[in-house]
Design an enzyme around this catalytic site. Structure first.
Site, PDB file in Angstrom:
ATOM      1  N   GLU A 240       0.826  -1.196   0.054  1.00 36.09           N
ATOM      2  CA  GLU A 240      -0.011  -0.048   0.051  1.00 36.09           C
ATOM      3  C   GLU A 240       0.662   1.329  -0.022  1.00 36.09           C
ATOM      4  O   GLU A 240       1.720   1.447   0.945  1.00 36.09           O
ATOM      5  CB  GLU A 240      -0.800  -0.049   1.263  1.00 36.09           C
ATOM      6  CG  GLU A 240      -1.892   1.000   1.407  1.00 36.09           C
ATOM      7  CD  GLU A 240      -2.897   1.146   2.357  1.00 36.09           C
ATOM      8  OE1 GLU A 240      -2.785   0.107   3.030  1.00 36.09           O
ATOM      9  OE2 GLU A 240      -3.831   1.853   2.129  1.00 36.09           O
TER      10      GLU A 240
ATOM     11  N   LYS B  85      -7.009  -0.733  11.741  1.00 37.41           N
ATOM     12  CA  LYS B  85      -6.084  -1.074  10.435  1.00 37.41           C
ATOM     13  C   LYS B  85      -4.957  -0.297  10.148  1.00 37.41           C
ATOM     14  O   LYS B  85      -4.078  -0.899   9.486  1.00 37.41           O
ATOM     15  CB  LYS B  85      -7.280  -1.000   9.344  1.00 37.41           C
ATOM     16  CG  LYS B  85      -6.928  -1.313   8.005  1.00 37.41           C
ATOM     17  CD  LYS B  85      -6.048  -0.449   7.225  1.00 37.41           C
ATOM     18  CE  LYS B  85      -6.024  -0.778   5.770  1.00 37.41           C
ATOM     19  NZ  LYS B  85      -4.853  -0.025   5.231  1.00 37.41           N
TER      20      LYS B  85
ATOM     21  N   ASP C 227       4.664 -14.140  11.577  1.00 36.47           N
ATOM     22  CA  ASP C 227       3.464 -14.784  11.376  1.00 36.47           C
ATOM     23  C   ASP C 227       2.443 -13.680  11.371  1.00 36.47           C
ATOM     24  O   ASP C 227       1.890 -13.475  12.517  1.00 36.47           O
ATOM     25  CB  ASP C 227       3.232 -16.194  11.985  1.00 36.47           C
ATOM     26  CG  ASP C 227       1.475 -16.497  11.576  1.00 36.47           C
ATOM     27  OD1 ASP C 227       0.775 -15.882  10.830  1.00 36.47           O
ATOM     28  OD2 ASP C 227       1.368 -17.602  11.819  1.00 36.47           O
TER      29      ASP C 227
ATOM     30  N   HIS D 137      -1.974  10.742   0.813  1.00 40.15           N
ATOM     31  CA  HIS D 137      -2.216   9.389   0.298  1.00 40.15           C
ATOM     32  C   HIS D 137      -2.327   9.451  -1.151  1.00 40.15           C
ATOM     33  O   HIS D 137      -1.614   8.505  -1.558  1.00 40.15           O
ATOM     34  CB  HIS D 137      -3.546   8.729   0.819  1.00 40.15           C
ATOM     35  CG  HIS D 137      -3.573   7.126   0.558  1.00 40.15           C
ATOM     36  ND1 HIS D 137      -2.910   6.331   1.132  1.00 40.15           N
ATOM     37  CD2 HIS D 137      -4.722   6.868  -0.239  1.00 40.15           C
ATOM     38  CE1 HIS D 137      -2.964   5.308   0.589  1.00 40.15           C
ATOM     39  NE2 HIS D 137      -4.114   5.242  -0.131  1.00 40.15           N
TER      40      HIS D 137
HETATM   41  P1  HMG Z   1       4.423  15.621   3.420  1.00 36.26           P
HETATM   42  O1  HMG Z   1       4.209  16.383   4.553  1.00 36.26           O
HETATM   43  O2  HMG Z   1       3.627  15.811   2.321  1.00 36.26           O
HETATM   44  O3  HMG Z   1       5.653  14.863   3.059  1.00 36.26           O
HETATM   45  O4  HMG Z   1       3.663  14.151   3.847  1.00 36.26           O
HETATM   46  P2  HMG Z   1       7.163  15.747   2.641  1.00 36.26           P
HETATM   47  O5  HMG Z   1       7.292  15.684   1.149  1.00 36.26           O
HETATM   48  O6  HMG Z   1       6.766  17.027   3.191  1.00 36.26           O
HETATM   49  O7  HMG Z   1       8.036  14.982   3.432  1.00 36.26           O
HETATM   50  C1  HMG Z   1       8.244  14.730   4.808  1.00 36.26           C
HETATM   51  C2  HMG Z   1       8.755  13.781   5.143  1.00 36.26           C
HETATM   52  O8  HMG Z   1       7.680  12.554   5.116  1.00 36.26           O
HETATM   53  C3  HMG Z   1      10.111  12.964   4.469  1.00 36.26           C
HETATM   54  O9  HMG Z   1      11.168  13.333   5.099  1.00 36.26           O
HETATM   55  C4  HMG Z   1       9.652  11.336   4.694  1.00 36.26           C
HETATM   56  O10 HMG Z   1      10.106  11.095   5.759  1.00 36.26           O
HETATM   57  C5  HMG Z   1       8.186  11.319   4.587  1.00 36.26           C
HETATM   58  P3  HMG Z   1      12.673  13.269   4.140  1.00 36.26           P
HETATM   59  O11 HMG Z   1      12.761  12.055   3.670  1.00 36.26           O
HETATM   60  O12 HMG Z   1      12.178  14.272   2.929  1.00 36.26           O
HETATM   61  O13 HMG Z   1      13.544  13.928   4.890  1.00 36.26           O
HETATM   62  N1  HMG Z   1       8.062  11.003   3.057  1.00 36.26           N
HETATM   63  C6  HMG Z   1       8.274  10.300   2.383  1.00 36.26           C
HETATM   64  N2  HMG Z   1       9.127   9.122   2.524  1.00 36.26           N
HETATM   65  C7  HMG Z   1       9.297   8.237   1.478  1.00 36.26           C
HETATM   66  N3  HMG Z   1       8.831   8.375   0.161  1.00 36.26           N
HETATM   67  C8  HMG Z   1       8.255   9.474  -0.178  1.00 36.26           C
HETATM   68  C9  HMG Z   1       7.610  10.435   0.857  1.00 36.26           C
HETATM   69  N4  HMG Z   1       7.235  11.517   1.073  1.00 36.26           N
HETATM   70  C10 HMG Z   1       7.486  12.046   2.432  1.00 36.26           C
HETATM   71  N5  HMG Z   1       7.566   9.529  -1.321  1.00 36.26           N
HETATM   72  C11 HMG Z   1       2.902  11.746   3.681  1.00 36.26           C
HETATM   73  C12 HMG Z   1       3.258  13.058   3.159  1.00 36.26           C
HETATM   74  C13 HMG Z   1       2.050  10.855   3.153  1.00 36.26           C
HETATM   75  C14 HMG Z   1       3.974  11.178   4.614  1.00 36.26           C
HETATM   76  C15 HMG Z   1       1.709  12.412   4.999  1.00 36.26           C
HETATM   77  O14 HMG Z   1       0.579  13.062   4.237  1.00 36.26           O
HETATM   78  C16 HMG Z   1       1.269  11.537   6.024  1.00 36.26           C
HETATM   79  O15 HMG Z   1       1.697  10.885   6.549  1.00 36.26           O
HETATM   80  N6  HMG Z   1      -0.147  11.093   5.459  1.00 36.26           N
HETATM   81  C17 HMG Z   1      -0.657   9.748   5.999  1.00 36.26           C
HETATM   82  C18 HMG Z   1      -0.592   8.465   5.144  1.00 36.26           C
HETATM   83  C19 HMG Z   1      -1.126   7.116   5.786  1.00 36.26           C
HETATM   84  O16 HMG Z   1      -1.628   7.137   6.750  1.00 36.26           O
HETATM   85  N7  HMG Z   1      -1.167   6.350   4.764  1.00 36.26           N
HETATM   86  C20 HMG Z   1      -1.677   4.977   5.372  1.00 36.26           C
HETATM   87  C21 HMG Z   1      -2.726   4.498   4.261  1.00 36.26           C
HETATM   88  S1  HMG Z   1      -4.336   5.182   4.437  1.00 36.26           S
HETATM   89  C22 HMG Z   1      -4.638   3.892   5.646  1.00 36.26           C
HETATM   90  O17 HMG Z   1      -5.123   2.940   5.424  1.00 36.26           O
HETATM   91  C23 HMG Z   1      -5.114   4.092   6.868  1.00 36.26           C
HETATM   92  C24 HMG Z   1      -6.114   5.003   7.434  1.00 36.26           C
HETATM   93  O18 HMG Z   1      -7.543   4.619   7.136  1.00 36.26           O
HETATM   94  C25 HMG Z   1      -6.173   4.861   9.147  1.00 36.26           C
HETATM   95  C26 HMG Z   1      -7.184   5.721   9.884  1.00 36.26           C
HETATM   96  O19 HMG Z   1      -8.203   5.794   9.361  1.00 36.26           O
HETATM   97  O20 HMG Z   1      -6.759   6.062  11.025  1.00 36.26           O
HETATM   98  C27 HMG Z   1      -6.061   6.393   7.064  1.00 36.26           C
END
Ligand code: HMG
Length: 442
Positions: free
Chosen positions: A85, A280, A296, A393
């Site tokens: 994901e 989740k 596991d 996301h």
């Molecule tokens: P951002 O602020 O746009 O990121 O966040 P940024 O471009 O400013 O970068 C800041 C840091 O984020 C980076 O630091 C990385 O650590 C990381 P740096 O490496 O530059 O020193 N980062 C990345 N790391 C690797 N590859 C990348 C990358 N981009 C940033 N391409 C971010 C963007 C997606 C991190 C933020 O919006 C976030 O944390 N969102 C949450 C996403 C999430 O929770 N996803 C899970 C899937 S959704 C789900 O299934 C669960 C859910 O339903 C659970 C719930 O309801 O509670 C949501």
């Protein structure tokens, strides 16, 4: 209707593929090519993977990523994550970086006891069964000595065996409820072997016990198996900081953010529909590390969700509060993990993942996995209570959409740049690809 087959397991790998392709894909060569394109050219490595499971025809790849900057109990970690994901690894990384600047994560193993049960039907007087159990208990322990010798030498083994009367729930049902310490092994094989020996000795000794009537001697063993519910194999992970340090973003007021964040956690504590999604998100982090380290994840999932329901209603695994101006966010979860045995020494990537984590003990791995879960929940809740989840996301999911449209590298670069300043929704990305292609064809 598709044909059934007898002896499929005995066919060679290529004959298995031939049969699948002939029966389900109308002999389409494309299907065969897709299956074969995932084979590894290193024959030994491929054979190793073939032999992990049965009827293997190919490999199923999952991306293996790394989330750096995790400071856990004062030690730095880059955490390996195997997951399909998008945005999970980025979210973990972002949370790690955020907490790195605020003292990092604290984690503590609270207990490490595992459980196994022999499920028994007994048709007689419960008091006589109790006195038989007193008589047989030392014999049960003695009978497993060859199995427990090595584990005991390392400091683990059988902790106790109890006889539990479950006849209130099911007529004639009793258990030998045993507790184990399995140290760095997940311990499934060890526990199951001990349980099967308990069952054998229990049945044999019952036949010889003078205190039993003939009917009572016919104790019936239904099954012997470990439990994946391990509420006494518990780890706690926590972060904390003064409320005013809680956001680095000047447009977000830290007090308001903290309050909203805590409300989001409280909603997951009381509302099962939300709790499932909330948990989740935690499992996004946990499963990814559990998989990468060859553990596991089905056992972990089953045990964690049972724990989330332990008070009679499915609820949040994480909790948050403000106390004396300090924001606290924490989680306690059951995790039965191993760093020896199973895939840990067999799968080259699993070995590498464990090396990356400085070859942790099972207790250390429990801490790392719990921290990955907490970090993931922090990142998701931060997005949910500020920008909404879709912004980050979809930013991460962008490449998947572009790949669906077979975007070239040049198109990808242009559109990644474009979406730095525009909100990426599925339809916005599709529109942008179409526009770009129209423009380029002019
Ligand atoms: P951002 O602020 O746009 O990121 O966040 P940024 O471009 O400013 O970068 C800041 C840091 O984020 C980076 O630091 C990385 O650590 C990381 P740096 O490496 O530059 O020193 N980062 C990345 N790391 C690797 N590859 C990348 C990358 N981009 C940033 N391409 C971010 C963007 C997606 C991190 C933020 O919006 C976030 O944390 N969102 C949450 C996403 C999430 O929770 N996803 C899970 C899937 S959704 C789900 O299934 C669960 C859910 O339903 C659970 C719930 O309801 O509670 C949501």
């Amino acid at each position: 209707m598709s044909k059934s087959i007898s002896g499929f397991s005995k066919l060679s790998k290529s004959h298995k593929i031939d049969w699948i392709v002939a029966t389900y894909f109308n002999n389409n060569e494309d299907a065969k090519n897709i299956i074969k394109q995932y084979w590894n050219s290193n024959i030994k490595l491929q054979q190793l993977h073939d032999e992990f499971i049965e009827n293997t025809i190919t490999n199923y790849y999952l991306p293996f990523g790394v989330a750096p900057n995790f400071l856990i109990n004062g030690k730095m970690h880059a955490i390996p994550m195997a997951i399909e994901e998008s945005s999970v690894v980025a979210a973990a990384s972002k949370a790690a970086k955020f907490w790195l600047e605020r003292g990092g994560f604290k984690a503590e193993v609270l207990s490490t006891t595992k459980i196994g049960q022999v499920h028994v039907m007994f048709y007689g007087d419960p008091k006589t069964l109790q006195s038989f159990f007193k008589h047989v208990k030392p014999k049960l322990i003695q009978a497993t000595k060859t199995l427990t010798k090595n584990m005991e030498a390392r400091g683990g083994g059988i902790l106790d065996i109890e006889l539990r009367d479950k006849t209130q729930s099911l007529d004639n049902y009793y258990q030998l409820h045993a507790t184990f310490e399995t140290l760095d092994a997940m311990g499934a094989n060890f526990i199951n072997s001990c349980l099967e020996q308990f069952a054998k000795t229990f049945r044999e000794e019952a036949r010889l016990f003078n205190g039993f009537t003939e009917k009572e001697k016919q104790v019936e063993v239904i099954m012997s198996i470990l439990s994946n519910y391990v509420p006494n194999c518990l780890v706690r992970a926590e972060v904390s900081c003064p409320v005013e340090q809680l956001t680095e973003n000047t447009s977000i007021n830290p007090e308001e953010f903290a309050k909203k964040f805590i409300q989001a956690v409280k909603i997951a504590e009381v509302e099962p529909y939300r709790a499932v999604t909330h948990n989740k998100g935690i499992m996004n982090g946990i499963d990814a590390v559990v998989l990468a380290t060859g553990n596991d994840f089905r056992a972990v999932e089953a045990g964690v969700h049972a724990y989330a329901s332990r008070n009679g209603q499915y609820s949040s695994l994480t909790h948050a509060k403000i106390e004396a101006g300090i924001f606290y966010f924490w989680m306690e979860i059951p995790l039965a993990l191993g760093t020896v045995g199973g895939l840990t020494s067999l799968h080259p990537l699993v070995k590498l993942a464990l090396e990356l984590l400085h070859n942790p003990s099972a207790k250390e791995l429990m801490q790392i996995v719990a921290v990955a879960g907490l970090a993931q929940n922090f990142a998701a809740l931060r997005s949910l209570t500020t920008t909404g989840i879709q912004e980050g996301h979809m930013k991460m999911h962008l490449l998947n959409i572009l790949n669906q449209f077979q975007a070239t590298d040049e198109e990808k670069n242009t559109l990644i740049n474009h979406f730095k300043n525009h909100t990426a929704t599925h339809s916005a990305v599709v529109e942008a690809i179409k526009d770009l292609r129209l423009k380029n064809n002019k």
